[in-house]
Design a protein around this motif. Structure first.
Motif, PDB file in Angstrom:
ATOM      1  N   LEU A 166      27.717 -14.438 -19.015  1.00 30.33           N
ATOM      2  CA  LEU A 166      28.533 -15.627 -18.768  1.00 30.33           C
ATOM      3  C   LEU A 166      29.046 -15.665 -17.337  1.00 30.33           C
ATOM      4  N   GLU A 167      29.411 -14.515 -16.798  1.00 30.55           N
ATOM      5  CA  GLU A 167      29.845 -14.468 -15.404  1.00 30.55           C
ATOM      6  C   GLU A 167      28.715 -14.891 -14.475  1.00 30.55           C
ATOM      7  N   LEU A 168      27.507 -14.429 -14.754  1.00 31.43           N
ATOM      8  CA  LEU A 168      26.341 -14.809 -13.956  1.00 31.43           C
ATOM      9  C   LEU A 168      26.094 -16.312 -14.057  1.00 31.43           C
ATOM     10  N   GLN A 169      26.175 -16.856 -15.255  1.00 30.15           N
ATOM     11  CA  GLN A 169      25.991 -18.296 -15.432  1.00 30.15           C
ATOM     12  C   GLN A 169      27.061 -19.095 -14.695  1.00 30.15           C
ATOM     13  N   ILE A 170      28.303 -18.611 -14.714  1.00 32.89           N
ATOM     14  CA  ILE A 170      29.388 -19.302 -14.004  1.00 32.89           C
ATOM     15  C   ILE A 170      29.121 -19.288 -12.500  1.00 32.89           C
ATOM     16  N   GLN A 171      28.643 -18.165 -11.981  1.00 33.35           N
ATOM     17  CA  GLN A 171      28.337 -18.088 -10.550  1.00 33.35           C
ATOM     18  C   GLN A 171      27.226 -19.068 -10.185  1.00 33.35           C
ATOM     19  N   GLN A 214      28.616 -22.587 -10.266  1.00 31.53           N
ATOM     20  CA  GLN A 214      29.444 -22.847  -9.085  1.00 31.53           C
ATOM     21  C   GLN A 214      28.573 -23.153  -7.871  1.00 31.53           C
ATOM     22  N   LYS A 215      27.461 -22.428  -7.718  1.00 30.80           N
ATOM     23  CA  LYS A 215      26.556 -22.700  -6.600  1.00 30.80           C
ATOM     24  C   LYS A 215      25.932 -24.081  -6.727  1.00 30.80           C
ATOM     25  N   VAL A 216      25.485 -24.435  -7.935  1.00 31.00           N
ATOM     26  CA  VAL A 216      24.886 -25.753  -8.151  1.00 31.00           C
ATOM     27  C   VAL A 216      25.904 -26.851  -7.875  1.00 31.00           C
ATOM     28  N   LEU A 217      27.118 -26.682  -8.350  1.00 29.80           N
ATOM     29  CA  LEU A 217      28.152 -27.694  -8.104  1.00 29.80           C
ATOM     30  C   LEU A 217      28.498 -27.782  -6.623  1.00 29.80           C
ATOM     31  N   ALA A 218      28.506 -26.669  -5.931  1.00 31.56           N
ATOM     32  CA  ALA A 218      28.784 -26.703  -4.493  1.00 31.56           C
ATOM     33  C   ALA A 218      27.698 -27.468  -3.751  1.00 31.56           C
ATOM     34  N   VAL A 219      26.431 -27.249  -4.124  1.00 27.84           N
ATOM     35  CA  VAL A 219      25.329 -27.974  -3.496  1.00 27.84           C
ATOM     36  C   VAL A 219      25.418 -29.460  -3.837  1.00 27.84           C
TER      37      VAL A 219
END
Length: 113
Positions: A79-84, A87-92
């Motif tokens: 889940l931590e990996l998925q959240i990271q 977050q990257k996708v949302l930042a892009v």
């Protein structure tokens, strides 16, 4: 007359001592009941703890708990990996939206020469 007073005084002291002793006996009885209740609770707790933690009797309970903990840790790491990643996708995506908004703002603003 003084003998009667001494007798009455002795009887009064005896009654006072008897009342005090009855009070002490009553308080001791209350403490005894409370201690008996505590002893029963501790005995039940010890029995349950012995049943649950004794590796000879219930090793599968301990193993099951260890396996569940390991499984939860693995799921948490995923889940931590998925959240990271999210977050990257949302930042892009946010960066893309900002670039689009800048482009639209520049096209709509009239150029003055």
């Amino acid at each position: 007359m003084p003998e009667l007073f001494v007798i009455q005084l002795a009887i009064a002291f005896n009654i006072a001592i008897a009342l005090f002793c009855f009070y002490l006996a009553w308080r001791i009885c209350l403490v005894k009941r409370a201690l008996a209740t505590v002893a029963v609770v501790l005995t039940v707790w010890e029995r349950n703890t012995h049943w649950a933690l004794n590796p000879v009797i219930r090793p599968e309970l301990i193993l099951r708990g260890q396996q569940a903990t390991a499984s939860l840790r693995e799921r948490y790491a995923l889940l931590e990996l998925q959240i990271q990643r999210l977050q990257k996708v949302l930042a892009v995506a946010l960066m893309g939206l900002r670039l689009l908004q800048r482009g639209r703002w520049r096209r709509r603003s009239p150029r003055i020469r």
